[in-house]
Design an enzyme around this catalytic site. Structure first.
Site, PDB file in Angstrom:
ATOM      1  N   ILE A  49     -23.084 -15.453 -48.718  1.00 18.95           N
ATOM      2  CA  ILE A  49     -22.831 -16.667 -47.928  1.00 18.95           C
ATOM      3  C   ILE A  49     -23.988 -17.653 -48.099  1.00 18.95           C
ATOM      4  O   ILE A  49     -25.153 -17.296 -47.899  1.00 18.95           O
ATOM      5  CB  ILE A  49     -22.695 -16.348 -46.418  1.00 18.95           C
ATOM      6  CG1 ILE A  49     -21.702 -15.196 -46.178  1.00 18.95           C
ATOM      7  CG2 ILE A  49     -22.283 -17.591 -45.637  1.00 18.95           C
ATOM      8  CD1 ILE A  49     -21.497 -14.858 -44.711  1.00 18.95           C
ATOM      9  N   THR A  50     -23.664 -18.898 -48.442  1.00 17.87           N
ATOM     10  CA  THR A  50     -24.718 -19.915 -48.520  1.00 17.87           C
ATOM     11  C   THR A  50     -24.919 -20.530 -47.131  1.00 17.87           C
ATOM     12  O   THR A  50     -23.966 -20.701 -46.370  1.00 17.87           O
ATOM     13  CB  THR A  50     -24.362 -21.029 -49.532  1.00 17.87           C
ATOM     14  OG1 THR A  50     -23.220 -21.775 -49.065  1.00 17.87           O
ATOM     15  CG2 THR A  50     -24.054 -20.452 -50.911  1.00 17.87           C
ATOM     16  N   GLY A  51     -26.177 -20.843 -46.823  1.00 15.98           N
ATOM     17  CA  GLY A  51     -26.489 -21.462 -45.530  1.00 15.98           C
ATOM     18  C   GLY A  51     -26.139 -20.574 -44.364  1.00 15.98           C
ATOM     19  O   GLY A  51     -25.423 -20.962 -43.442  1.00 15.98           O
ATOM     20  N   ALA A  52     -26.666 -19.333 -44.401  1.00 13.98           N
ATOM     21  CA  ALA A  52     -26.225 -18.342 -43.409  1.00 13.98           C
ATOM     22  C   ALA A  52     -27.255 -18.053 -42.325  1.00 13.98           C
ATOM     23  O   ALA A  52     -27.078 -17.119 -41.558  1.00 13.98           O
ATOM     24  CB  ALA A  52     -25.851 -17.045 -44.123  1.00 13.98           C
ATOM     25  N   ASN A  53     -28.322 -18.851 -42.255  1.00 14.79           N
ATOM     26  CA  ASN A  53     -29.315 -18.511 -41.219  1.00 14.79           C
ATOM     27  C   ASN A  53     -29.110 -19.286 -39.914  1.00 14.79           C
ATOM     28  O   ASN A  53     -29.865 -19.148 -38.969  1.00 14.79           O
ATOM     29  CB  ASN A  53     -30.751 -18.686 -41.742  1.00 14.79           C
ATOM     30  CG  ASN A  53     -31.024 -20.078 -42.256  1.00 14.79           C
ATOM     31  OD1 ASN A  53     -30.297 -21.012 -41.920  1.00 14.79           O
ATOM     32  ND2 ASN A  53     -32.048 -20.226 -43.069  1.00 14.79           N
ATOM     33  N   GLY A  86     -25.821 -21.717 -37.454  1.00 13.11           N
ATOM     34  CA  GLY A  86     -24.476 -22.266 -37.360  1.00 13.11           C
ATOM     35  C   GLY A  86     -23.366 -21.304 -37.737  1.00 13.11           C
ATOM     36  O   GLY A  86     -23.438 -20.090 -37.517  1.00 13.11           O
ATOM     37  N   TYR A 113     -20.742 -38.768 -47.481  1.00 14.25           N
ATOM     38  CA  TYR A 113     -20.502 -37.393 -47.033  1.00 14.25           C
ATOM     39  C   TYR A 113     -19.043 -37.012 -47.291  1.00 14.25           C
ATOM     40  O   TYR A 113     -18.748 -35.934 -47.812  1.00 14.25           O
ATOM     41  CB  TYR A 113     -20.826 -37.249 -45.540  1.00 14.25           C
ATOM     42  CG  TYR A 113     -20.415 -35.908 -44.955  1.00 14.25           C
ATOM     43  CD1 TYR A 113     -21.023 -34.732 -45.389  1.00 14.25           C
ATOM     44  CD2 TYR A 113     -19.414 -35.814 -43.994  1.00 14.25           C
ATOM     45  CE1 TYR A 113     -20.638 -33.485 -44.879  1.00 14.25           C
ATOM     46  CE2 TYR A 113     -19.025 -34.582 -43.474  1.00 14.25           C
ATOM     47  CZ  TYR A 113     -19.637 -33.430 -43.923  1.00 14.25           C
ATOM     48  OH  TYR A 113     -19.261 -32.207 -43.412  1.00 14.25           O
TER      49      TYR A 113
END
Length: 315
Positions: A26-30, A32, A185
């Site tokens: 998973i990317t960006g899992a630290n 949210g 975005y």
């Protein structure tokens, strides 16, 4: 038509059986939704590898997860900055060396509403560079490993794809002439979706064993806007998170966990909340607007992405 496949409450983690023996990246899992997805998967016995930019935040997240699930919880992290293609390549190489199986790669990390134009070290507009190009190379490098595991790729999109110009501004991908936080975005999230839908077509044509799903978290109280948006956007979002219009980060993780685990989902679809404005409510198959899979734009974007990143896919 409303998706009633999972009943009135929609998809929830109660549908999950044991995930022992499965590996999720998973990317960006630290923080949210990515952190909450990690929690849900670990609670079912899965192995999770987090790809995060900040080593410090990752260590804090690991400590929290080990405290909740015990010292033997199979969770680790590899440092990766999606905004730097060299970092993406290094992280992918580490995974290929150390992770024999990938049952699902969840492309969860993103930056949003960057107030003024910023460029990545590779010279890309920061939102397109991070959200789309970084994941484009990561998925490409890990594709054969995912296929060998008969795995899947989950792209976490955003309802923002419906805003902005609803296509790709090919003549000025970096928006040098008309930069504005929200349309840029929107383009970056639309690019991610177009990548996923084009990949579905290529996988099918090449007869490969990989499923590709697209989902979005709805309006969830994650750190996305508070970490990259401007002060006014941040304040407005903070106020909104105090209302029923915004759901928890945990609920925001349901669509990506569903897409990473549930069988026989539709691929040419957008999965997420099905309630009010599809921003909250029961999770299932939502509405997908046709501009997101405009074939001529998808194939052109693929070619442009390969050229920009210097990465050629094998499918």
């Amino acid at each position: 038509m409303k998706d009633t496949r999972f009943g009135p409450k929609g998809w929830t983690p109660e549908r999950l059986g044991s995930l022992a023996g499965k590996t999720f990246v998973i990317t960006g899992a630290n923080a949210g939704a990515g952190f909450q997805a990690t929690r849900i998967l670990l609670s079912k016995g899965a192995k999770v590898v987090m790809l995060n930019r900040s080593a410090e935040k990752s260590i804090a997240a690991l400590n929290e997860l080990k405290e909740e699930f015990g010292a033997s919880a199979d969770v680790s992290f590899v440092r990766m900055d999606l905004a730097e293609l060299a970092s993406v390549r290094d992280a992918a190489a580490q995974l290929l060396e150390n992770i024999p199986q990938i049952d699902a790669l969840i492309c969860n990390a993103a930056i949003a509403q960057v107030p003024t134009q910023k460029l990545t070290v590779d010279g890309f507009e920061s939102q397109l560079g991070t959200n789309h190009y970084g994941h484009f190379v990561l998925c490409g490098m890990l594709f054969d490993r995912i296929e060998a595991s008969t795995g899947r790729i989950v792209v976490v999109a955003s309802l923002g794809y419906k805003l902005g110009i609803r296509t790709i501004q090919f003549d000025d991908m970096n928006w040098d002439k008309n930069y504005s936080a929200n349309p840029v975005y929107s383009q970056s999230k639309l690019a991610q979706m177009m990548f996923a839908y084009e990949l579905q077509d290529r996988v099918k044509a090449a007869n490969k064993n990989v499923n590709v799903y697209v989902c979005h978290p709805g309006a969830s109280a994650t750190s996305l806007i508070s970490t990259s948006g401007g002060p006014v956007t941040r304040l407005a979002w903070w106020l909104m998170t105090k209302t029923p219009m915004v759901q928890t980060a945990e609920k925001g993780a349901y669509p990506e966990v569903m897409c990473a685990t549930e069988n026989e989902l539709d691929e040419r679809a957008l999965h997420g909340p099905t309630g009010r404005m599809e921003a909250t409510g029961p999770v299932g198959k939502g509405t997908l607007q046709p501009h997101a899979y405009d074939k001529a734009v998808m194939t052109r974007l693929w070619d442009v992405s390969e050229k920009a990143t210097g990465f050629s896919w094998s499918v």
